[in-house]
Design a protein around this motif. Structure first.
Motif, mmCIF file in Angstrom:
data_model
loop_
_atom_site.group_PDB
_atom_site.id
_atom_site.type_symbol
_atom_site.label_atom_id
_atom_site.label_comp_id
_atom_site.label_asym_id
_atom_site.label_seq_id
_atom_site.Cartn_x
_atom_site.Cartn_y
_atom_site.Cartn_z
ATOM 1 N N VAL A 24 0.848 -1.194 0.000
ATOM 2 C CA VAL A 24 0.000 0.000 0.000
ATOM 3 C C VAL A 24 0.882 1.242 0.000
ATOM 4 O O VAL A 24 1.832 1.342 0.789
ATOM 5 C CB VAL A 24 -0.923 0.024 1.226
ATOM 6 C CG1 VAL A 24 -1.817 1.266 1.203
ATOM 7 C CG2 VAL A 24 -1.766 -1.234 1.282
ATOM 8 N N SER A 25 0.566 2.174 -0.858
ATOM 9 C CA SER A 25 1.267 3.453 -0.891
ATOM 10 C C SER A 25 0.258 4.577 -0.755
ATOM 11 O O SER A 25 -0.916 4.411 -1.057
ATOM 12 C CB SER A 25 2.067 3.605 -2.177
ATOM 13 O OG SER A 25 1.211 3.562 -3.297
ATOM 14 N N GLY A 26 0.742 5.718 -0.269
ATOM 15 C CA GLY A 26 -0.124 6.881 -0.142
ATOM 16 C C GLY A 26 -0.881 6.951 1.164
ATOM 17 O O GLY A 26 -1.568 7.940 1.424
ATOM 18 N N ARG A 27 -0.738 5.890 1.976
ATOM 19 C CA ARG A 27 -1.491 5.850 3.232
ATOM 20 C C ARG A 27 -0.930 4.733 4.092
ATOM 21 O O ARG A 27 -0.764 3.616 3.609
ATOM 22 C CB ARG A 27 -2.950 5.584 2.921
ATOM 23 C CG ARG A 27 -3.922 5.701 4.057
ATOM 24 C CD ARG A 27 -5.326 5.649 3.484
ATOM 25 N NE ARG A 27 -6.363 5.944 4.455
ATOM 26 C CZ ARG A 27 -7.241 5.061 4.857
ATOM 27 N NH1 ARG A 27 -7.185 3.825 4.422
ATOM 28 N NH2 ARG A 27 -8.176 5.403 5.715
ATOM 29 N N THR A 28 -0.712 5.008 5.351
ATOM 30 C CA THR A 28 -0.242 3.950 6.230
ATOM 31 C C THR A 28 -1.349 2.937 6.457
ATOM 32 O O THR A 28 -2.529 3.277 6.458
ATOM 33 C CB THR A 28 0.207 4.534 7.582
ATOM 34 O OG1 THR A 28 0.627 3.467 8.426
ATOM 35 C CG2 THR A 28 -0.940 5.267 8.270
ATOM 36 N N ILE A 29 -0.968 1.673 6.630
ATOM 37 C CA ILE A 29 -1.978 0.662 6.882
ATOM 38 C C ILE A 29 -2.122 0.374 8.374
ATOM 39 O O ILE A 29 -3.012 -0.373 8.763
ATOM 40 C CB ILE A 29 -1.662 -0.659 6.151
ATOM 41 C CG1 ILE A 29 -0.446 -1.366 6.780
ATOM 42 C CG2 ILE A 29 -1.451 -0.416 4.672
ATOM 43 C CD1 ILE A 29 -0.271 -2.783 6.256
ATOM 44 N N SER A 30 -1.271 0.964 9.188
ATOM 45 C CA SER A 30 -1.181 0.555 10.582
ATOM 46 C C SER A 30 -2.466 0.784 11.373
ATOM 47 O O SER A 30 -2.678 0.112 12.391
ATOM 48 C CB SER A 30 -0.014 1.266 11.262
ATOM 49 O OG SER A 30 -0.184 2.669 11.195
ATOM 50 N N ILE A 69 -3.627 -18.160 5.317
ATOM 51 C CA ILE A 69 -3.270 -17.345 6.472
ATOM 52 C C ILE A 69 -3.073 -15.904 6.029
ATOM 53 O O ILE A 69 -2.238 -15.631 5.151
ATOM 54 C CB ILE A 69 -1.983 -17.848 7.144
ATOM 55 C CG1 ILE A 69 -2.145 -19.291 7.607
ATOM 56 C CG2 ILE A 69 -1.620 -16.954 8.333
ATOM 57 C CD1 ILE A 69 -0.867 -19.930 8.093
ATOM 58 N N ILE A 70 -3.811 -15.005 6.647
ATOM 59 C CA ILE A 70 -3.638 -13.586 6.374
ATOM 60 C C ILE A 70 -2.723 -12.987 7.438
ATOM 61 O O ILE A 70 -2.800 -13.355 8.612
ATOM 62 C CB ILE A 70 -4.997 -12.840 6.329
ATOM 63 C CG1 ILE A 70 -4.803 -11.398 5.863
ATOM 64 C CG2 ILE A 70 -5.716 -12.921 7.666
ATOM 65 C CD1 ILE A 70 -6.121 -10.670 5.598
ATOM 66 N N SER A 71 -1.855 -12.093 7.007
ATOM 67 C CA SER A 71 -0.955 -11.430 7.948
ATOM 68 C C SER A 71 -0.647 -10.036 7.432
ATOM 69 O O SER A 71 -1.043 -9.671 6.324
ATOM 70 C CB SER A 71 0.332 -12.239 8.140
ATOM 71 O OG SER A 71 1.043 -12.348 6.919
ATOM 72 N N ARG A 72 0.070 -9.289 8.253
ATOM 73 C CA ARG A 72 0.408 -7.927 7.858
ATOM 74 C C ARG A 72 1.723 -7.520 8.512
ATOM 75 O O ARG A 72 2.071 -7.996 9.589
ATOM 76 C CB ARG A 72 -0.688 -6.955 8.259
ATOM 77 C CG ARG A 72 -0.978 -6.895 9.747
ATOM 78 C CD ARG A 72 -2.261 -6.145 10.030
ATOM 79 N NE ARG A 72 -2.169 -4.747 9.609
ATOM 80 C CZ ARG A 72 -3.219 -4.014 9.231
ATOM 81 N NH1 ARG A 72 -4.428 -4.536 9.236
ATOM 82 N NH2 ARG A 72 -3.054 -2.762 8.890
ATOM 83 N N ASP A 73 2.436 -6.648 7.829
ATOM 84 C CA ASP A 73 3.638 -6.042 8.373
ATOM 85 C C ASP A 73 3.446 -4.539 8.269
ATOM 86 O O ASP A 73 3.637 -3.955 7.185
ATOM 87 C CB ASP A 73 4.871 -6.501 7.591
ATOM 88 C CG ASP A 73 6.169 -5.983 8.205
ATOM 89 O OD1 ASP A 73 6.134 -4.987 8.951
ATOM 90 O OD2 ASP A 73 7.216 -6.577 7.923
ATOM 91 N N ASN A 74 3.041 -3.933 9.344
ATOM 92 C CA ASN A 74 2.734 -2.504 9.299
ATOM 93 C C ASN A 74 3.980 -1.652 9.040
ATOM 94 O O ASN A 74 3.867 -0.551 8.496
ATOM 95 C CB ASN A 74 2.064 -2.080 10.605
ATOM 96 C CG ASN A 74 0.644 -2.615 10.721
ATOM 97 O OD1 ASN A 74 0.043 -3.049 9.740
ATOM 98 N ND2 ASN A 74 0.109 -2.611 11.935
ATOM 99 N N THR A 75 5.135 -2.172 9.396
ATOM 100 C CA THR A 75 6.360 -1.406 9.135
ATOM 101 C C THR A 75 6.686 -1.380 7.646
ATOM 102 O O THR A 75 7.346 -0.454 7.171
ATOM 103 C CB THR A 75 7.553 -2.001 9.895
ATOM 104 O OG1 THR A 75 7.816 -3.321 9.406
ATOM 105 C CG2 THR A 75 7.266 -2.067 11.385
ATOM 106 N N GLU A 76 6.207 -2.383 6.928
ATOM 107 C CA GLU A 76 6.423 -2.449 5.485
ATOM 108 C C GLU A 76 5.201 -1.999 4.696
ATOM 109 O O GLU A 76 5.229 -2.008 3.462
ATOM 110 C CB GLU A 76 6.775 -3.889 5.077
ATOM 111 C CG GLU A 76 8.078 -4.401 5.663
ATOM 112 C CD GLU A 76 9.290 -3.681 5.085
ATOM 113 O OE1 GLU A 76 9.225 -3.223 3.922
ATOM 114 O OE2 GLU A 76 10.290 -3.564 5.812
#
Length: 124
Positions: A24-30, A69-76
Motif C-alpha cells: 500500500v502506498s499513499g497511506r499507512t496501513i497501521s 493465512i492472512i498477515s500484515r507487516d505494518n512497518t512495510e
C-alpha cells in the motif's frame, strides 16, 4: 493517492502453495483493517480473509479456513495471504482491500480501497 498493488499470483498445481503480497502506498496501513477477496469467472466477488489493524484478529471464509493465512507487516505497509493446499476451485482473481477503520470486516462494501487484482490459477 492511495494505491494497493498485489503480487505473487501465478499458476500452481493442486496441493501447492503461493504467497500473495499487497503493498500500500499513499497511506499507512497501521490503523486500518485489511482484507482479501476473490472473483472467479462468472461469479461474484467473495470474501476470503480479513485482519484487524493490529493484526490481533483474523477472519476467514469457511472455504479457505485452515489452508490460508492472512498477515500484515505494518512497518512495510504490506499485507500478505499465504495460500496452502491449493485446490482448483481456488482459481480466481485475488484482490487486496483496505478499510478506513481498524476492525476486520467481511463485507465488500465495508472496504474503501482496492487493488487491481492478481490471477491465481490452480491446475488439477
Amino acid at each position: 493517492q492511495v494505491q494497493l498493488v498485489e503480487s505473487g499470483g501465478g499458476l500452481v498445481q493442486a496441493g501447492g502453495s503461493l504467497r500473495l503480497s499487497c503493498v500500500v502506498s499513499g497511506r499507512t496501513i497501521s490503523n486500518y483493517a485489511m482484507g482479501w477477496f476473490r472473483q472467479a469467472p462468472g461469479k461474484e466477488r467473495e470474501f476470503v480473509a480479513s485482519i484487524s489493524a493490529s493484526g490481533g484478529v483474523t477472519r476467514y471464509a469457511d472455504s479457505v479456513k485452515g489452508r490460508f493465512i492472512i498477515s500484515r507487516d505494518n512497518t512495510e505497509n504490506t499485507a500478505y495471504l499465504q495460500m496452502n493446499s491449493l485446490k482448483p476451485e481456488d482459481t480466481a482473481v485475488y484482490y487486496c482491500a483496505q478499510r478506513t477503520t481498524s476492525p476486520f470486516a467481511t463485507r465488500i462494501d465495508l472496504f474503501d480501497y482496492w487493488g487491481q487484482g492478481t490471477q491465481i490459477t490452480v491446475s488439477s
